[in-house]
Design a protein around this motif. Structure first.
Motif, PDB file in Angstrom:
ATOM      1  N   LEU A 158       0.819  -1.202   0.000  1.00  0.00           N
ATOM      2  CA  LEU A 158       0.000   0.000   0.000  1.00  0.00           C
ATOM      3  C   LEU A 158       0.860   1.262   0.000  1.00  0.00           C
ATOM      4  O   LEU A 158       0.410   2.327  -0.431  1.00  0.00           O
ATOM      5  CB  LEU A 158      -0.986  -0.031   1.172  1.00  0.00           C
ATOM      6  CG  LEU A 158      -0.545   0.371   2.547  1.00  0.00           C
ATOM      7  CD1 LEU A 158      -1.165   1.719   2.841  1.00  0.00           C
ATOM      8  CD2 LEU A 158      -1.011  -0.634   3.567  1.00  0.00           C
ATOM      9  N   HIS A 159       2.095   1.145   0.416  1.00  0.00           N
ATOM     10  CA  HIS A 159       2.990   2.303   0.438  1.00  0.00           C
ATOM     11  C   HIS A 159       3.298   2.847  -0.958  1.00  0.00           C
ATOM     12  O   HIS A 159       3.838   3.932  -1.100  1.00  0.00           O
ATOM     13  CB  HIS A 159       4.301   1.947   1.154  1.00  0.00           C
ATOM     14  CG  HIS A 159       4.988   0.734   0.591  1.00  0.00           C
ATOM     15  ND1 HIS A 159       4.518  -0.537   0.764  1.00  0.00           N
ATOM     16  CD2 HIS A 159       6.123   0.616  -0.147  1.00  0.00           C
ATOM     17  CE1 HIS A 159       5.331  -1.401   0.160  1.00  0.00           C
ATOM     18  NE2 HIS A 159       6.305  -0.728  -0.396  1.00  0.00           N
ATOM     19  N   LEU A 160       2.967   2.064  -1.983  1.00  0.00           N
ATOM     20  CA  LEU A 160       3.281   2.527  -3.343  1.00  0.00           C
ATOM     21  C   LEU A 160       2.090   3.171  -4.052  1.00  0.00           C
ATOM     22  O   LEU A 160       2.250   3.740  -5.134  1.00  0.00           O
ATOM     23  CB  LEU A 160       3.782   1.353  -4.200  1.00  0.00           C
ATOM     24  CG  LEU A 160       5.064   0.654  -3.762  1.00  0.00           C
ATOM     25  CD1 LEU A 160       5.441  -0.428  -4.764  1.00  0.00           C
ATOM     26  CD2 LEU A 160       6.219   1.659  -3.635  1.00  0.00           C
ATOM     27  N   LEU A 161       0.913   3.083  -3.459  1.00  0.00           N
ATOM     28  CA  LEU A 161      -0.290   3.489  -4.209  1.00  0.00           C
ATOM     29  C   LEU A 161      -0.317   4.969  -4.578  1.00  0.00           C
ATOM     30  O   LEU A 161      -0.812   5.344  -5.629  1.00  0.00           O
ATOM     31  CB  LEU A 161      -1.566   3.166  -3.421  1.00  0.00           C
ATOM     32  CG  LEU A 161      -1.850   1.709  -3.057  1.00  0.00           C
ATOM     33  CD1 LEU A 161      -3.286   1.555  -2.596  1.00  0.00           C
ATOM     34  CD2 LEU A 161      -1.570   0.792  -4.213  1.00  0.00           C
ATOM     35  N   SER A 162       0.179   5.827  -3.701  1.00  0.00           N
ATOM     36  CA  SER A 162       0.050   7.262  -3.930  1.00  0.00           C
ATOM     37  C   SER A 162       1.201   7.781  -4.784  1.00  0.00           C
ATOM     38  O   SER A 162       2.338   7.849  -4.327  1.00  0.00           O
ATOM     39  CB  SER A 162       0.026   7.970  -2.577  1.00  0.00           C
ATOM     40  OG  SER A 162      -0.056   9.351  -2.752  1.00  0.00           O
ATOM     41  N   LYS A 163       0.883   8.182  -6.015  1.00  0.00           N
ATOM     42  CA  LYS A 163       1.953   8.639  -6.921  1.00  0.00           C
ATOM     43  C   LYS A 163       1.732  10.054  -7.417  1.00  0.00           C
ATOM     44  O   LYS A 163       2.624  10.653  -8.015  1.00  0.00           O
ATOM     45  CB  LYS A 163       2.071   7.687  -8.106  1.00  0.00           C
ATOM     46  CG  LYS A 163       2.528   6.310  -7.645  1.00  0.00           C
ATOM     47  CD  LYS A 163       2.488   5.289  -8.727  1.00  0.00           C
ATOM     48  CE  LYS A 163       2.935   3.938  -8.209  1.00  0.00           C
ATOM     49  NZ  LYS A 163       1.836   2.979  -8.124  1.00  0.00           N
ATOM     50  N   LYS A 164       0.545  10.545  -7.162  1.00  0.00           N
ATOM     51  CA  LYS A 164       0.160  11.841  -7.708  1.00  0.00           C
ATOM     52  C   LYS A 164       1.176  12.948  -7.384  1.00  0.00           C
ATOM     53  O   LYS A 164       1.465  13.810  -8.207  1.00  0.00           O
ATOM     54  CB  LYS A 164      -1.192  12.210  -7.123  1.00  0.00           C
ATOM     55  CG  LYS A 164      -1.758  13.486  -7.670  1.00  0.00           C
ATOM     56  CD  LYS A 164      -3.016  13.854  -6.911  1.00  0.00           C
ATOM     57  CE  LYS A 164      -3.538  15.169  -7.422  1.00  0.00           C
ATOM     58  NZ  LYS A 164      -4.657  15.641  -6.621  1.00  0.00           N
ATOM     59  N   GLU A 165       1.713  12.894  -6.159  1.00  0.00           N
ATOM     60  CA  GLU A 165       2.606  13.963  -5.700  1.00  0.00           C
ATOM     61  C   GLU A 165       3.916  14.004  -6.490  1.00  0.00           C
ATOM     62  O   GLU A 165       4.613  15.012  -6.497  1.00  0.00           O
ATOM     63  CB  GLU A 165       2.980  13.773  -4.226  1.00  0.00           C
ATOM     64  CG  GLU A 165       1.804  13.743  -3.277  1.00  0.00           C
ATOM     65  CD  GLU A 165       1.261  12.337  -3.054  1.00  0.00           C
ATOM     66  OE1 GLU A 165       1.320  11.498  -3.988  1.00  0.00           O
ATOM     67  OE2 GLU A 165       0.783  12.070  -1.957  1.00  0.00           O
ATOM     68  N   TYR A 166       4.253  12.887  -7.100  1.00  0.00           N
ATOM     69  CA  TYR A 166       5.593  12.770  -7.698  1.00  0.00           C
ATOM     70  C   TYR A 166       5.556  12.708  -9.220  1.00  0.00           C
ATOM     71  O   TYR A 166       6.513  13.060  -9.884  1.00  0.00           O
ATOM     72  CB  TYR A 166       6.297  11.527  -7.150  1.00  0.00           C
ATOM     73  CG  TYR A 166       6.042  11.350  -5.674  1.00  0.00           C
ATOM     74  CD1 TYR A 166       6.542  12.299  -4.775  1.00  0.00           C
ATOM     75  CD2 TYR A 166       5.269  10.304  -5.178  1.00  0.00           C
ATOM     76  CE1 TYR A 166       6.279  12.185  -3.415  1.00  0.00           C
ATOM     77  CE2 TYR A 166       5.017  10.178  -3.828  1.00  0.00           C
ATOM     78  CZ  TYR A 166       5.520  11.127  -2.954  1.00  0.00           C
ATOM     79  OH  TYR A 166       5.253  11.007  -1.620  1.00  0.00           O
ATOM     80  N   LEU A 196      -7.061   1.339   8.287  1.00  0.00           N
ATOM     81  CA  LEU A 196      -6.741  -0.088   8.311  1.00  0.00           C
ATOM     82  C   LEU A 196      -6.626  -0.504   9.771  1.00  0.00           C
ATOM     83  O   LEU A 196      -6.320   0.315  10.629  1.00  0.00           O
ATOM     84  CB  LEU A 196      -5.393  -0.344   7.628  1.00  0.00           C
ATOM     85  CG  LEU A 196      -5.344  -0.155   6.113  1.00  0.00           C
ATOM     86  CD1 LEU A 196      -3.895  -0.150   5.639  1.00  0.00           C
ATOM     87  CD2 LEU A 196      -6.116  -1.262   5.405  1.00  0.00           C
ATOM     88  N   ASN A 197      -6.813  -1.780  10.039  1.00  0.00           N
ATOM     89  CA  ASN A 197      -6.665  -2.240  11.416  1.00  0.00           C
ATOM     90  C   ASN A 197      -5.191  -2.291  11.821  1.00  0.00           C
ATOM     91  O   ASN A 197      -4.839  -1.962  12.941  1.00  0.00           O
ATOM     92  CB  ASN A 197      -7.270  -3.632  11.597  1.00  0.00           C
ATOM     93  CG  ASN A 197      -8.762  -3.667  11.310  1.00  0.00           C
ATOM     94  OD1 ASN A 197      -9.269  -4.631  10.748  1.00  0.00           O
ATOM     95  ND2 ASN A 197      -9.468  -2.593  11.664  1.00  0.00           N
ATOM     96  N   MET A 198      -4.359  -2.744  10.897  1.00  0.00           N
ATOM     97  CA  MET A 198      -2.940  -2.904  11.225  1.00  0.00           C
ATOM     98  C   MET A 198      -2.117  -2.754   9.955  1.00  0.00           C
ATOM     99  O   MET A 198      -2.622  -2.947   8.863  1.00  0.00           O
ATOM    100  CB  MET A 198      -2.606  -4.304  11.747  1.00  0.00           C
ATOM    101  CG  MET A 198      -3.556  -4.891  12.695  1.00  0.00           C
ATOM    102  SD  MET A 198      -3.190  -6.660  12.939  1.00  0.00           S
ATOM    103  CE  MET A 198      -4.798  -7.312  12.538  1.00  0.00           C
ATOM    104  N   VAL A 241      -5.187  -5.580   6.921  1.00  0.00           N
ATOM    105  CA  VAL A 241      -3.788  -5.340   7.271  1.00  0.00           C
ATOM    106  C   VAL A 241      -3.048  -4.981   5.998  1.00  0.00           C
ATOM    107  O   VAL A 241      -3.241  -5.606   4.962  1.00  0.00           O
ATOM    108  CB  VAL A 241      -3.165  -6.563   8.004  1.00  0.00           C
ATOM    109  CG1 VAL A 241      -3.324  -7.856   7.223  1.00  0.00           C
ATOM    110  CG2 VAL A 241      -1.681  -6.318   8.321  1.00  0.00           C
ATOM    111  N   GLY A 242      -2.254  -3.925   6.065  1.00  0.00           N
ATOM    112  CA  GLY A 242      -1.569  -3.467   4.871  1.00  0.00           C
ATOM    113  C   GLY A 242      -0.062  -3.586   5.004  1.00  0.00           C
ATOM    114  O   GLY A 242       0.493  -3.382   6.082  1.00  0.00           O
ATOM    115  N   GLU A 243       0.571  -3.897   3.899  1.00  0.00           N
ATOM    116  CA  GLU A 243       2.032  -3.910   3.867  1.00  0.00           C
ATOM    117  C   GLU A 243       2.503  -2.490   3.552  1.00  0.00           C
ATOM    118  O   GLU A 243       2.158  -1.943   2.505  1.00  0.00           O
ATOM    119  CB  GLU A 243       2.513  -4.876   2.788  1.00  0.00           C
ATOM    120  CG  GLU A 243       4.020  -4.957   2.709  1.00  0.00           C
ATOM    121  CD  GLU A 243       4.532  -5.578   1.425  1.00  0.00           C
ATOM    122  OE1 GLU A 243       5.581  -6.222   1.472  1.00  0.00           O
ATOM    123  OE2 GLU A 243       3.885  -5.406   0.367  1.00  0.00           O
TER     124      GLU A 243
END
Ligand code: GLC
Ligand code: CA
Length: 559
Positions: free
Chosen positions: A201-209, A275-277, A253-255
């Motif tokens: 999930l850490h990769l989903l947001s790309k708009k800023e870059y 997310l829960n965790m 749970v998200g990575e």
């Protein structure tokens, strides 16, 4: 708010390809998982998380999905899946699916259409950009050591892949794409699945870059260096909660690579309950040279481990919730890594479990961890299959001209395949995993390290895990209580206290091969301390000073 059953759960992670084969093709399958549910139940786990079982060309063993609503043939059928769900239910086990939504396989019908037809709506499901005079649209480099852009001749543009070339990133800025993903998530939850683990999930947001297509073309905005956990992720997750998770009593749970405890609190501790965790990686990066890749190994400093684990305990003490894990399908085996896979294998495997699982959070046990399974001794690149490992070998040896032995040493320490060798069930051929040829070699130590042997050995790592899980349930309240680190500077001992409702637990672990002296903290009464768990026989009485033997661990209940 839905009830928080996942806070009291112990999760067992299954890598289906390597768990149990039932038809002799050398690949684990769903029937194999069903056959081993009693084993998981007896261990004391409540939830199974199963890595991706969707159709896939297996460039990245199922993390390159071509159809999110079907079962990969080699794993079985949708009927087998329904049987698995029923069989879990009848044992009181819950089932969590792995969900890959940062990217699809380039064999996915969406991508195929996007590739062939620039006017298709699926074109906008992915990221396409024309190149620059220097080549790719940005200079971003993936964990695989390559440019994240791949040129595609048909339309003369590049597509983005933050992972392997055949894993094309989905464009989360596209609301229609997002709805398609939510629909696929609901497909499984409607079947009664108890939760989802969200990949990367850490990769989903790309708009800023990465400026939108039009701005990029017109050079109205420039790309920036990519940073994980960009701000837009929180909007996506809030929407996902509304569209998906809020409709079910399930866990999520998200990575989240590169995440800090502060960000972890935002992911798991807000009123929106994004997310829960999450899985953070900070404790998994402590044996990596700063600023280098995970292949570049350095010894673990115990003080770093104390700091990281304590930061997460404290930051998420009142809001949010932690995952507790040492192992998964991407990490080498913990006993080989922070323990001792030789003389003290059993002692150190048990110590590491006790050190972690008396903390607050939900434990995740990865298949074979409960047996103290070790890294594989494979010293030839031909014995490895993992794409990340193989790519790195080629890059370092052939492109960079680095010393082959040194590169192999990194692989022997850190390859993801150490976690992926077949589960060691018994001492028979191929460890009871398959009657055929296993897709990845079995670790040759299966004759001594296996589940059948461990079940009959009262002193086994497995029996220690069972006891530990029982204790966690028995002391569930105090395990949800406050956390205090003691002796932060002690170079050998990791000591912490847990406290709630007048009850106090103390967990003391010697994370070294040498003996270590432990003095009870001021004000405690060792005479009344009750030993709940230890990994050595004759743990002795609670004198004011205790000599901890190599990798010894003890947990006491204090009056
Ligand atoms: C996650 C998975 C890993 C996979 C990657 C790309 O990190 O755990 O196995 O390679 O995502 O999907
Ligand atoms: Ca099979």
């Amino acid at each position: 708010m839905a009830n928080d059953w996942w806070k009291d759960a112990v999760v067992y992670q299954i890598y289906p390809r390597s768990f149990q084969d039932t038809n002799g093709d050398g690949i684990g399958d769903l029937r194999g998982v069903i056959a081993r549910l009693d084993y998981i139940k007896e261990l004391g786990a409540d939830v199974i998380w199963i890595c991706p079982i969707y159709p896939s060309p297996n460039v990245d063993n199922g993390y390159d999905v071509t159809d999110h609503q079907a079962i990969m043939k080699s794993y079985g059928t949708m009927e087998d899946f329904h049987d698995l769900l029923t069989e879990c239910r009848s044992r009181g086990l819950k089932l969590v699916m792995d969900f890959v939504l940062n990217h699809t396989s380039t064999e996915h019908p969406w991508f195929k259409e996007a590739e062939m037809n620039p006017n298709s709506k699926y074109r906008k499901y992915y990221f396409w950009r024309p190149g620059t005079a220097d080549g790719p649209p940005t200079d971003w480099v993936s964990d695989y050591g390559q440019s994240v852009w791949q040129y595609e001749e048909h339309t003369g543009e590049y597509y983005l892949h933050m992972n392997a070339v055949k894993q094309a990133d989905l464009n989360w800025e596209n609301p229609e794409m997002r709805q398609s993903v939510y629909e696929m998530m609901r497909f499984w939850l409607d079947k009664g699945v108890d939760g989802l683990r969200i990949d990367q999930l850490h990769l989903l947001s790309k708009k800023e870059y990465l400026p939108p297509y039009e701005d990029y073309i017109a050079r109205r905005a420039d790309p920036k260096p990519f940073r994980p956990n960009g701000a837009r992720i929180h909007d996506y997750l809030k929407e996902m909660t509304k569209e998906v998770f809020s409709k079910y009593d399930v866990m999520s749970v998200g990575e989240a690579g590169s995440v800090t405890p502060e960000e972890g609190l935002v992911y798991t501790g807000t009123d929106e309950h994004e997310l829960n965790m999450i899985f953070h990686f900070q404790h998994m990066e402590l044996d990596q040279k700063p600023g280098q890749e995970h292949w570049d190994v350095k010894p673990l400093e115990l003080s770093d481990l104390k700091k990281v684990l304590t930061d997460w305990q404290k930051k998420l003490e009142h809001q949010g919730w932690n995952t507790l894990y040492w192992c998964n399908h991407d990490q080498p085996r913990i006993v080989s890594r922070f323990g001792d896979e030789g003389k003290y294998r059993k002692a150190s495997a048990k110590m590491l479990a006790a050190l972690l699982y008396f903390m607050k959070g939900t434990p995740y046990i990865y298949q074979g961890e409960e047996l103290g399974m070790t890294n594989a001794p494979f010293d030839r690149i031909e014995d490895y299959q993992d794409i990340q490992t193989v790519n790195m070998y080629h890059k370092r040896v052939f492109e960079m001209g680095r010393d082959r032995e040194e590169v192999m040493a990194s692989i022997m320490a850190k390859s993801r395949d150490h976690a992926r060798t077949p589960m060691q069930w018994d001492g028979s051929r191929n460890a009871g995993f398959t009657e055929g040829e296993p897709w990845l070699k079995v670790n040759p130590n299966y004759k001594t390290i296996n589940a059948a042997e461990a079940e009959n050995d009262p002193d086994s790592v497995l029996n220690f895990y069972k006891k530990l899980i029982r204790l966690r349930k028995q002391y569930a309240d105090v395990i949800k209580g406050s956390y205090t680190l003691l002796l932060p500077d002690d170079p050998q001992l990791f000591v912490y206290e847990r406290q709630a409702n007048g009850q106090k637990l103390i967990s003391i672990s010697n994370v070294s091969k040498e003996e270590a002296a432990f003095y009870w903290p001021d004000g405690s009464e060792p005479g009344s301390a009750k030993l709940l768990l230890s990994n050595y026989e004759n743990a002795g009485s609670a004198d004011s000073c205790i000599t901890f033997r190599p990798y010894e661990t003890r947990v006491y209940l204090l009056a």
